[in-house]
Enzyme design. Structure first.
Site, PDB file in Angstrom:
ATOM      1  N   ARG A 108      51.136  32.685  42.416  1.00  0.00           N
ATOM      2  CA  ARG A 108      52.239  33.390  43.057  1.00  0.00           C
ATOM      3  C   ARG A 108      52.085  33.404  44.567  1.00  0.00           C
ATOM      4  O   ARG A 108      53.063  33.394  45.287  1.00  0.00           O
ATOM      5  CB  ARG A 108      52.311  34.828  42.532  1.00  0.00           C
ATOM      6  N   TYR A 109      50.853  33.495  45.020  1.00  0.00           N
ATOM      7  CA  TYR A 109      50.601  33.573  46.464  1.00  0.00           C
ATOM      8  C   TYR A 109      50.150  32.216  46.978  1.00  0.00           C
ATOM      9  O   TYR A 109      49.642  31.397  46.212  1.00  0.00           O
ATOM     10  CB  TYR A 109      49.503  34.615  46.725  1.00  0.00           C
TER      11      TYR A 109
ATOM     12  N   ARG B 103      45.880  31.556  46.676  1.00  0.00           N
ATOM     13  CA  ARG B 103      44.997  32.030  45.606  1.00  0.00           C
ATOM     14  C   ARG B 103      45.717  32.038  44.265  1.00  0.00           C
ATOM     15  O   ARG B 103      46.931  32.188  44.202  1.00  0.00           O
ATOM     16  CB  ARG B 103      44.450  33.414  45.927  1.00  0.00           C
TER      17      ARG B 103
ATOM     18  N   CYS C  95      38.703  41.136  25.132  1.00  0.00           N
ATOM     19  CA  CYS C  95      38.166  42.209  25.971  1.00  0.00           C
ATOM     20  C   CYS C  95      37.227  43.037  25.104  1.00  0.00           C
ATOM     21  O   CYS C  95      37.329  43.022  23.876  1.00  0.00           O
ATOM     22  CB  CYS C  95      39.272  43.109  26.500  1.00  0.00           C
TER      23      CYS C  95
ATOM     24  N   CYS D 162      42.673  48.049  26.277  1.00  0.00           N
ATOM     25  CA  CYS D 162      43.247  49.231  26.911  1.00  0.00           C
ATOM     26  C   CYS D 162      44.694  49.376  26.459  1.00  0.00           C
ATOM     27  O   CYS D 162      45.438  48.396  26.454  1.00  0.00           O
ATOM     28  CB  CYS D 162      43.181  49.083  28.421  1.00  0.00           C
TER      29      CYS D 162
ATOM     30  N   CYS E 107      47.512  48.143  28.887  1.00  0.00           N
ATOM     31  CA  CYS E 107      47.312  46.818  29.498  1.00  0.00           C
ATOM     32  C   CYS E 107      48.620  46.124  29.877  1.00  0.00           C
ATOM     33  O   CYS E 107      49.559  46.064  29.098  1.00  0.00           O
ATOM     34  CB  CYS E 107      46.529  45.917  28.548  1.00  0.00           C
TER      35      CYS E 107
ATOM     36  N   ARG F  90      48.847  42.991  30.277  1.00  0.00           N
ATOM     37  CA  ARG F  90      48.935  41.709  29.571  1.00  0.00           C
ATOM     38  C   ARG F  90      48.882  41.903  28.062  1.00  0.00           C
ATOM     39  O   ARG F  90      48.280  41.123  27.340  1.00  0.00           O
ATOM     40  CB  ARG F  90      47.821  40.776  30.018  1.00  0.00           C
TER      41      ARG F  90
ATOM     42  N   ASP G 276      52.778  49.112  35.678  1.00  0.00           N
ATOM     43  CA  ASP G 276      53.824  48.100  35.557  1.00  0.00           C
ATOM     44  C   ASP G 276      54.817  48.498  34.463  1.00  0.00           C
ATOM     45  O   ASP G 276      54.489  49.276  33.576  1.00  0.00           O
ATOM     46  CB  ASP G 276      53.206  46.739  35.216  1.00  0.00           C
TER      47      ASP G 276
ATOM     48  N   ASP H 187      53.491  46.569  41.935  1.00  0.00           N
ATOM     49  CA  ASP H 187      53.689  45.148  41.669  1.00  0.00           C
ATOM     50  C   ASP H 187      55.150  45.014  41.274  1.00  0.00           C
ATOM     51  O   ASP H 187      55.531  45.280  40.142  1.00  0.00           O
ATOM     52  CB  ASP H 187      52.751  44.657  40.560  1.00  0.00           C
TER      53      ASP H 187
ATOM     54  N   LYS I  91      52.395  42.133  44.904  1.00  0.00           N
ATOM     55  CA  LYS I  91      51.983  43.507  45.180  1.00  0.00           C
ATOM     56  C   LYS I  91      52.505  43.977  46.533  1.00  0.00           C
ATOM     57  O   LYS I  91      52.383  43.265  47.522  1.00  0.00           O
ATOM     58  CB  LYS I  91      50.460  43.592  45.210  1.00  0.00           C
TER      59      LYS I  91
HETATM   60  C1  LIG Z   1      46.885  40.482  42.181  1.00  0.00           C
HETATM   61  C2  LIG Z   1      47.092  39.052  42.172  1.00  0.00           C
HETATM   62  C3  LIG Z   1      46.335  38.205  42.989  1.00  0.00           C
HETATM   63  C4  LIG Z   1      45.281  38.738  43.937  1.00  0.00           C
HETATM   64  O1  LIG Z   1      45.858  39.512  44.935  1.00  0.00           O
HETATM   65  P1  LIG Z   1      44.966  40.133  46.106  1.00  0.00           P
HETATM   66  O2  LIG Z   1      45.903  41.042  46.809  1.00  0.00           O
HETATM   67  O3  LIG Z   1      44.502  38.979  46.932  1.00  0.00           O
HETATM   68  O4  LIG Z   1      43.824  40.843  45.473  1.00  0.00           O
HETATM   69  C5  LIG Z   1      46.583  36.859  42.933  1.00  0.00           C
HETATM   70  N1  LIG Z   1      47.516  36.348  42.122  1.00  0.00           N
HETATM   71  C6  LIG Z   1      48.282  37.127  41.333  1.00  0.00           C
HETATM   72  C7  LIG Z   1      49.306  36.494  40.463  1.00  0.00           C
HETATM   73  C8  LIG Z   1      48.093  38.508  41.328  1.00  0.00           C
HETATM   74  O5  LIG Z   1      48.834  39.281  40.527  1.00  0.00           O
HETATM   75  S1  SF4 Z   2      43.367  46.128  31.106  1.00  0.00           S
HETATM   76 FE1  SF4 Z   2      43.929  44.535  29.582  1.00  0.00          FE
HETATM   77  S2  SF4 Z   2      42.857  42.683  30.276  1.00  0.00           S
HETATM   78 FE2  SF4 Z   2      41.885  44.445  31.315  1.00  0.00          FE
HETATM   79  S3  SF4 Z   2      40.175  45.031  29.978  1.00  0.00           S
HETATM   80 FE3  SF4 Z   2      41.905  46.297  29.395  1.00  0.00          FE
HETATM   81  S4  SF4 Z   2      42.884  45.174  27.700  1.00  0.00           S
HETATM   82 FE4  SF4 Z   2      41.534  43.737  28.771  1.00  0.00          FE
END
Ligand SMILES: *Cc1c(COP(=O)(O)O)cnc(C)c1O
Ligand code: SF4
Length: 356
Positions: free
Chosen positions: A89-90, A93, A102, A106, A109, A111, A269, A306, A313
């Site tokens: 996305r960025y 990175r 995991c 959680c 979560c 995801r 989220d 986010d 973010k």
């Molecule tokens: C959070 C996130 C990052 C890392 O973001 P930082 O602000 O650099 O910690 C990179 N890619 C995605 C898709 C993210 O959600």
């Molecule tokens: S927040 Fe989601 S990905 Fe992170 S440890 Fe918990 S269950 Fe696993």
């Protein structure tokens, strides 16, 4: 089999077993389990003191999860996914998903759609991700994530980090892992030795409540820090867990004592099945107001939302600007006192100095 793996296998994954231990009705747990994965490590389960406490809320399935408000992928991570194991996305990175497992799932979560699903990730998927990173020289920071990457075997972790390190343009590696919190026994001397080989490597973990800072989790963090790994923490703001300024302040202060630097507090989220955890934005802003100035600046994380639709973010703070015009900016400090500062530097004076 290594000791930590044997221990990992003692985690509770069956609703009936969990219901028996907690002395609750298994039917609710079963129904939630039909939709979402279940796993609680023995260690994390042992931190529960009573029904509905902050540890319970994070780990024990709640029938409210079946209230289907929210989207499955509100952050549009899939849309930013050039290959299934990467979110890009960025500009510089990427998130790299290497595990779907995991130590404890959680309940809040983000995801939820991915974790616990073995189909969501294969060896081939990891190779595809590595190829993608290799082909994109603009990527200088790789966040190894999941699931929990530290639930992989030592050799797998070593191999993945080694492959990443062999890519010239990748400057830093980060690992996102909750094992220091939910399964600190996973942090072994062998693991630390491996991680240490791949510096510069950062690790962000995920403490949400001061009660998660125990002798065991402290030891895990100290071992990682002793391996030269800068540690950060990403919390999620959760109703009934940490949506209270006193709790959050205690958490960030205690994190520093185990050499973990608070990095982010996330506004929850808009993910399906997590609505019962959501707090107002104001709750988060009040917490931020209770931290900045009141405790060490080192302990103050960024509060981020986010934004939905994949905008990324966005950090927000309680607005300290009382007034701003061409002459002055009036700012309010943490105690509510105001001060004024000139808006512009005195250019004519600077010119005179230059003449000299
Ligand atoms: C959070 C996130 C990052 C890392 O973001 P930082 O602000 O650099 O910690 C990179 N890619 C995605 C898709 C993210 O959600
Ligand atoms: S927040 Fe989601 S990905 Fe992170 S440890 Fe918990 S269950 Fe696993």
């Amino acid at each position: 089999m290594s000791e930590w793996k044997q221990l990992a296998q003692t985690a509770i994954t069956r609703p009936d077993e969990l219901a028996k231990i907690l002395r609750v009705d298994p039917e609710e747990l079963r129904r939630v389990h039909e939709v979402y994965p279940l796993r609680v490590s023995r260690y994390y389960l042992g931190l529960i003191r009573e029904k509905g406490d902050p540890i319970w809320r994070q780990a024990i399935p709640d029938i409210e999860e079946l209230n289907d408000a929210g989207e499955v992928d509100p952050l549009a991570e899939e849309a930013d996914s050039p290959v299934p194991s990467i979110s890009h996305r960025y500009p510089d990175r990427v998130l790299f998903y290497v595990s779907h497992v995991c130590a404890t799932y959680c309940r809040f979560c983000t995801r939820k759609r991915k974790v616990g699903n073995p189909q969501s990730l294969s060896d081939e998927g990891i190779q595809c991700g590595l190829d993608y990173i290799r082909r994109h020289p603009e990527i200088r920071d790789v966040i190894v994530s999941g699931g929990d990457p530290l639930m992989l075997a030592d050799e797998r972790i070593d191999a993945i980090l080694k492959s990443l390190r062999s890519i010239r343009h990748v400057e830093i590696l980060r690992i996102g892992s909750r094992v220091p919190v939910t399964f600190p026994q996973r942090v072994t001397p062998e693991l630390c030795k491996i991680l240490k080989r791949h510096h510069p490597l950062f690790l962000n973990t995920h403490f949400n409540h001061p009660r998660e800072i125990t002798p065991e989790s402290s030891k895990a963090c100290n071992m990682l820090a002793d391996a030269g790994i800068p540690l950060g923490n990403q919390s999620v703001l959760l109703k009934g867990v940490n949506d209270d300024p006193a709790v959050m302040k205690r958490l960030v202060q205690k994190l520093l004592t185990i050499r973990v630097r608070p990095y982010y507090i996330y506004q929850a989220d808009l993910v399906r099945g997590t609505d019962h955890f959501r707090t107002s934005i104001e709750t988060g802003l009040n917490i931020m107001a209770s931290l900045r100035g009141h405790t060490s600046g080192l302990a103050v994380p960024h509060f981020v939302v986010d934004g939905s639709g994949g905008v990324g973010k966005i950090a927000i703070i309680p607005d300290p600007v009382v007034h701003y015009d061409d002459e002055e900016i009036v700012l309010k400090n943490y105690e509510g006192f105001t001060c004024s500062y000139p808006t512009h530097c005195r250019e004519h004076q600077t010119d005179e100095v230059r003449k000299w």
